[in-house]
Write a protein that holds these residues in place. Sequence first.
Motif, PDB file in Angstrom:
ATOM      1  N   CYS A 155       0.862  -1.327   0.105  1.00 51.38           N
ATOM      2  CA  CYS A 155      -0.044   0.062   0.038  1.00 51.38           C
ATOM      3  C   CYS A 155       0.872   1.279   0.100  1.00 51.38           C
ATOM      4  CB  CYS A 155      -1.014   0.043   1.096  1.00 51.38           C
ATOM      5  SG  CYS A 155      -2.580  -0.748   0.791  1.00 51.38           S
ATOM      6  N   SER A 156       0.485   2.340  -0.407  1.00 53.89           N
ATOM      7  CA  SER A 156       0.778   3.597  -0.420  1.00 53.89           C
ATOM      8  C   SER A 156      -0.388   5.063  -0.217  1.00 53.89           C
ATOM      9  CB  SER A 156       1.644   3.939  -1.833  1.00 53.89           C
ATOM     10  OG  SER A 156       2.016   5.360  -1.930  1.00 53.89           O
ATOM     11  N   PRO A 157       0.070   5.816   0.340  1.00 51.29           N
ATOM     12  CA  PRO A 157      -1.074   6.797   0.406  1.00 51.29           C
ATOM     13  C   PRO A 157      -1.022   7.868  -0.782  1.00 51.29           C
ATOM     14  CG  PRO A 157       0.769   7.265   1.778  1.00 51.29           C
ATOM     15  CD  PRO A 157       1.151   6.119   1.205  1.00 51.29           C
ATOM     16  N   MET A 158       0.114   7.629  -1.700  1.00 50.07           N
ATOM     17  CA  MET A 158       0.231   8.688  -2.750  1.00 50.07           C
ATOM     18  C   MET A 158      -0.788   8.145  -3.934  1.00 50.07           C
ATOM     19  SD  MET A 158       2.163  10.534  -1.471  1.00 50.07           S
ATOM     20  CE  MET A 158       2.329  11.716  -2.878  1.00 50.07           C
ATOM     21  N   PRO A 159      -1.554   8.926  -4.426  1.00 55.02           N
ATOM     22  CA  PRO A 159      -2.379   8.674  -5.636  1.00 55.02           C
ATOM     23  C   PRO A 159      -1.723   8.461  -6.614  1.00 55.02           C
ATOM     24  CG  PRO A 159      -3.146  11.037  -4.469  1.00 55.02           C
ATOM     25  CD  PRO A 159      -1.891  10.724  -3.913  1.00 55.02           C
ATOM     26  N   THR A 160      -0.428   9.018  -7.117  1.00 52.68           N
ATOM     27  CA  THR A 160       0.486   8.610  -8.320  1.00 52.68           C
ATOM     28  C   THR A 160       1.096   7.250  -8.309  1.00 52.68           C
ATOM     29  OG1 THR A 160       2.274   9.849  -7.044  1.00 52.68           O
ATOM     30  CG2 THR A 160       1.073  11.059  -8.647  1.00 52.68           C
ATOM     31  N   ASP A 161       1.025   6.610  -6.997  1.00 54.85           N
ATOM     32  CA  ASP A 161       1.504   5.236  -7.050  1.00 54.85           C
ATOM     33  C   ASP A 161       0.211   4.252  -7.480  1.00 54.85           C
ATOM     34  OD1 ASP A 161       3.819   6.008  -5.891  1.00 54.85           O
ATOM     35  OD2 ASP A 161       3.235   5.590  -3.916  1.00 54.85           O
ATOM     36  N   PHE A 162      -0.798   4.700  -7.626  1.00 56.04           N
ATOM     37  CA  PHE A 162      -1.701   3.737  -8.142  1.00 56.04           C
ATOM     38  C   PHE A 162      -2.060   3.813  -9.813  1.00 56.04           C
ATOM     39  CE2 PHE A 162      -2.465   3.984  -3.552  1.00 56.04           C
ATOM     40  CZ  PHE A 162      -3.288   3.100  -3.377  1.00 56.04           C
ATOM     41  N   ALA A 163      -2.083   2.511 -10.178  1.00 53.13           N
ATOM     42  CA  ALA A 163      -1.983   2.807 -11.738  1.00 53.13           C
ATOM     43  C   ALA A 163      -3.521   2.680 -12.125  1.00 53.13           C
ATOM     44  CB  ALA A 163      -1.161   1.486 -12.332  1.00 53.13           C
ATOM     45  N   TYR A 164      -4.504   2.133 -11.711  1.00 48.71           N
ATOM     46  CA  TYR A 164      -5.641   1.999 -12.115  1.00 48.71           C
ATOM     47  C   TYR A 164      -6.680   2.711 -11.229  1.00 48.71           C
ATOM     48  CZ  TYR A 164      -3.294  -1.661 -14.824  1.00 48.71           C
ATOM     49  OH  TYR A 164      -2.355  -2.176 -15.575  1.00 48.71           O
TER      50      TYR A 164
END
Length: 123
Positions: free
Chosen positions: A103-112
């Motif tokens: 997991c990550s709190p950063m939106p840019t780390d989510f691809a979909y």
Amino acid sequence: QVQLVESGGGSVQAGGSLRLSCAASGYTGSSYCMGWFRQAPGKEREGVARIYIGSGRYPYYADSVKGRFTISQDNAKNTDLQMNSLKPEDTAMYYCAFKRGGCSPMPTDFAYWGQGTQVTVSS
């Protein structure tokens, strides 16, 4: 190709509750993170809650929603966000997102990302 579809948004008075649901398909891995983000007009997209699915299952919450919101995955593998004691400042477009691995709190780390569902809380 991962596909996400959100549902459950709507309008509610302050103090009320809503439950959002995210249906995910097209992924094959066993370790991933499902996140809920929100964005109000003129503000940055922020993480609301996320849950790690893999060797165990663990949720994370933003300080602003901790104790009021609950993220979970149901028997159909939908990722739900139960929102209680809603406040006007919770008003935003809510998005479901998928990230491979941890997991990550950063939106840019989510691809979909899903298409978003509107939540409006009135006073």
